[in-house]
Design an enzyme around this catalytic site. Structure first.
Site, PDB file in Angstrom:
ATOM      1  N   ASP A   1       0.828  -1.212   0.000  1.00 30.22           N
ATOM      2  CA  ASP A   1       0.000   0.000   0.000  1.00 30.22           C
ATOM      3  C   ASP A   1       0.862   1.261   0.000  1.00 30.22           C
ATOM      4  O   ASP A   1       0.380   2.336   0.362  1.00 30.22           O
ATOM      5  CB  ASP A   1      -0.902   0.012   1.232  1.00 30.22           C
ATOM      6  CG  ASP A   1      -2.344  -0.369   0.885  1.00 30.22           C
ATOM      7  OD1 ASP A   1      -2.582  -0.749  -0.275  1.00 30.22           O
ATOM      8  OD2 ASP A   1      -3.215  -0.297   1.764  1.00 30.22           O
TER       9      ASP A   1
ATOM     10  N   ASP B   1      -7.897  -6.877  13.379  1.00 31.54           N
ATOM     11  CA  ASP B   1      -7.548  -8.203  13.881  1.00 31.54           C
ATOM     12  C   ASP B   1      -8.456  -8.623  15.030  1.00 31.54           C
ATOM     13  O   ASP B   1      -8.940  -9.755  15.084  1.00 31.54           O
ATOM     14  CB  ASP B   1      -6.077  -8.237  14.307  1.00 31.54           C
ATOM     15  CG  ASP B   1      -5.682  -7.019  15.126  1.00 31.54           C
ATOM     16  OD1 ASP B   1      -6.574  -6.216  15.476  1.00 31.54           O
ATOM     17  OD2 ASP B   1      -4.487  -6.860  15.424  1.00 31.54           O
TER      18      ASP B   1
END
Length: 689
Positions: free
Chosen positions: A264, A417
């Site tokens: 990214d 997460d």
């Protein structure tokens, strides 16, 4: 010169038993003596009496050691004063962009509290000098008129107001925080007992290695399941090479594994470097692809979500995730994947983190202590007894079916997460934590990087709690699992812990110094925190010399964690900020050399291959060294004004405690104030660049 707060220089790493000490005496009539210190006795034989001269020199040795410790502390205080002069008064080496005061509500509250504390300290000192008593029963309104009588009347009125209107609610708030403190301490003790039980019973998840065997003799590798390995990264110039290198050397059949490098980065140069690294491993036969998103939304969650949408992902059964600074060992997949055969409801196998730079500075040592307890105790106990814990975001293997049934990666929080872990738990999936499988990674070495990381780690859970609270209540899991999620996982460990740590030790304790009618017991500010810190250090026994700095540092970090918790709970703008933790890439060169050594082929042409590999390694290192000076920037320090304001507040409260002769309270406020001052001046960890 910034002070050195690393305690290794004066604390010996060896046990203090039977260390030979040679003392050379200046008097020529004396001979050289060899003493065993600090053993309790010096009599070699029972029949021989104690030598008074030896005892005298032992006392002198102990006095010299005490003097050396005092000298070290004096040097540290002098260096701290020099840093205050340099950075606060002369403004040297301070980053100009952060010289403006912070305008957050929490900072304004702390600043207002400091102004009140300074004013009340002046009032109390004046009252003390005038001989007025501090206890309310001894005060009486003056009968004469005059300036002194007017001041006396003002002081008597203040004592009346604080005793009848301020002290009761303050004591109630203090008692409430003490109850929360005791509940959280009980939770930590239970976790430690669970960890001891696991070690006593030698409970350990067992893997079925037959899961990897195949009946096909011509292609035995077909017994290995299809594994997708993902490396999400963003502008990771320092660590991309070592991460890709480690993942590509995983001991797994090449045709049964694919590596996705999910870049990214918005820096074109970094993109080119990562593409070149991917191409190098592709030419060596690794099944590796490079992906770069055109529309970069959702941070890491958006990156993973985009990668899982690829058509070829349907061919894979498991996905392993490693952040850019993680370096799994070659047998990582062989030690994690077989666990899925034992239980079809198993969704996640999480490995432990190990740190390549845990002894780099005091900041990394303190982080290692905290994370060692997190993995050794929290994750292991929850994994064994509950089959649930928060996914750490990396160094874990997921069953792709579990990810899909749980809704996949969502971009709604900064803790994607934990989000996927909670949703998978609500769908009935189980987790396993492997304490003996370690994955090397890197700790933040600067306080700025660590502070931003902690802000995200403590604001994200509160965002998630708001979003999934009703989902927890409506889920089909058992009521005790719902209670664990709501009261232990979220409220106690994510909300209550930072709340009482900041409120009790940074607000209520200094407030009680100016409102002595309310009181905090000594065991609250001394004995229980020391016991909890002792339990926290047990998983990292080599860190015992840093027990006191750890206690002070955790209390100092409470302001950052409290601010983050409030931001996430009330959905402030800072709760949605995502800052990639800065890496230093200290292991890059060592990993490159290790890779060159692994490239050596044990054949008759070993010397020729060794020469070629060594030359290629030297060339690679030379290129790396040539690139480093270009990326080095001038280093500077930052001033953290909330921490500095709290430092002066606690030191002011410490000065007030001297008037009422509160010994333990004074020392705690003094050292805690110095701790805030050290961090506020950015004297811990590496400098930012």
């Amino acid at each position: 010169m910034a002070p050195n707060f690393d305690f290794v220089d004066w604390w010996s790493k060896e046990a203090h038993k039977g260390t030979p000490v040679v003392v050379k005496l200046e008097n020529p009539n004396w001979s050289m003596l060899e003493l065993e210190s600090p053993n309790p006795g010096f009599a070699a034989d029972k029949g021989r009496g104690k030598n008074a001269k030896q005892m005298t020199w032992v006392l002198l040795l102990k006095a010299h050691r005490a003097a050396g410790c005092i000298a070290w502390m004096a040097h540290g205080m002098w260096a701290l004063l020099a840093a205050i002069k340099k950075r606060l008064i002369l403004e040297q080496g301070v980053e100009a962009s952060l010289e403006k005061p912070q305008k957050g509500k929490l900072f304004k509250f702390i600043r207002g509290f400091l102004m009140f504390a300074l004013f009340m300290l002046c009032v109390e000192v004046a009252a003390y000098m005038m001989g007025w008593h501090f206890n309310r029963p001894h005060l009486h309104m003056p009968t004469t008129f005059g300036l002194q009588s007017l001041l006396h009347s003002f002081y008597v009125s203040w004592v009346y107001v604080r005793a009848n209107h301020i002290a009761p609610p303050l004591q109630f708030l203090a008692d409430s925080c003490i109850i929360l403190f005791l509940i959280q301490s009980a939770d930590r003790i239970i976790l430690c007992l669970g960890c001891l039980w696991i070690k006593f019973k030698k409970i350990k998840p067992q893997a079925n290695m037959q899961f990897l065997e195949s009946d096909d003799l011509e292609q035995p590798g077909n017994g290995y399941p299809m594994v997708l390995v993902q490396i999400p990264m963003c502008n990771e110039r320092e660590v991309y090479e070592q991460s890709i290198s480690a993942v590509c050397q995983l001991d797994w059949p090449r045709h049964r594994m694919m590596v996705q490098v999910l870049d990214d980065s918005d820096d074109v140069d970094i993109q080119s470097l990562i593409k070149a690294e991917v191409l190098k491993w592709h030419q060596k036969g690794t099944n590796i692809v490079y992906r770069h998103r055109v529309i970069r939304t959702g941070y890491k969650a958006g990156n993973l979500k985009s990668a899982m949408s690829c058509e070829y992902v349907k061919e894979y059964e498991f996905v392993a995730i490693f952040d850019a600074d993680f370096q799994p060992k070659a047998d990582f997949l062989k030690r994690t994947i077989p666990h899925f055969k034992e239980d079809p409801q198993l969704a996640l196998v999480q490995a432990r983190w190990a740190f390549v730079n845990k002894e780099e500075n005091l900041l990394t040592r303190l982080q290692n202590m905290n994370l060692s307890f997190h993995f050794e105790v929290e994750q292991q106990v929850n994994g064994v007894f509950l089959n649930f814990f928060g996914f750490n975001g990396t160094a874990g293997v997921w069953k792709i079916k579990a990810l899909e049934e749980s809704g996949g990666w969502l971009e709604r929080t900064t803790v994607e997460d934990m989000d996927i872990a909670v949703r998978a738990h609500l769908h009935g999936w189980k987790f396993i934590f492997l304490n003996d499988v370690e994955c090397l990674c890197e700790l933040p070495e600067s306080y700025e990087a660590y502070r931003k990381q902690q802000h995200r780690w403590h604001s994200g859970p509160m965002q998630l709690f708001r979003l999934c609270f009703m989902d927890i209540l409506r889920s089909k899991i058992s009521w005790w699992k719902k209670s664990n999620l709501i009261f232990l996982f979220f409220l106690l460990r994510k909300l209550i812990l930072p709340f009482y740590s900041f409120t009790l030790f940074c607000i209520i304790l200094p407030m009680t110094m100016f409102v002595p009618e309310s009181h905090l017991p000594v065991w609250v500010i001394c004995y229980i925190p020391a016991t909890m810190s002792f339990l926290n250090v047990l998983p990292a026994p080599k860190s015992f010399p840093f027990l006191v700095p750890y206690l002070l540092f955790e209390n100092t970090m409470s302001v950052t964690k409290f601010n983050a918790m409030i931001s996430g709970l009330l959905q402030f703008g800072s709760a949605y900020e995502w800052v990639v933790t800065k890496k230093s890439g200290r292991a890059s060169e060592a990993d490159l050399l290790a890779f060159v050594e692994k490239e050596l082929q044990p054949s008759s042409q070993l010397s020729r291959h060794h020469r070629v590999a060594s030359e290629s390694g030297i060339e690679a290192l030379s290129k790396l060294q040539e690139q480093k000076p270009k990326s080095i920037k001038k280093k500077a320090n930052r001033l953290y004004r909330k921490e500095l304001t709290l430092a002066f507040l606690l030191l002011t409260a410490a000065a007030r405690s001297l008037l009422s002769a509160q010994g333990v309270h004074f020392y705690f406020l003094l050292f805690q104030g110095i701790s805030f001052l050290v961090i506020g001046l950015d004297l811990i960890g590496e400098q930012i660049s």
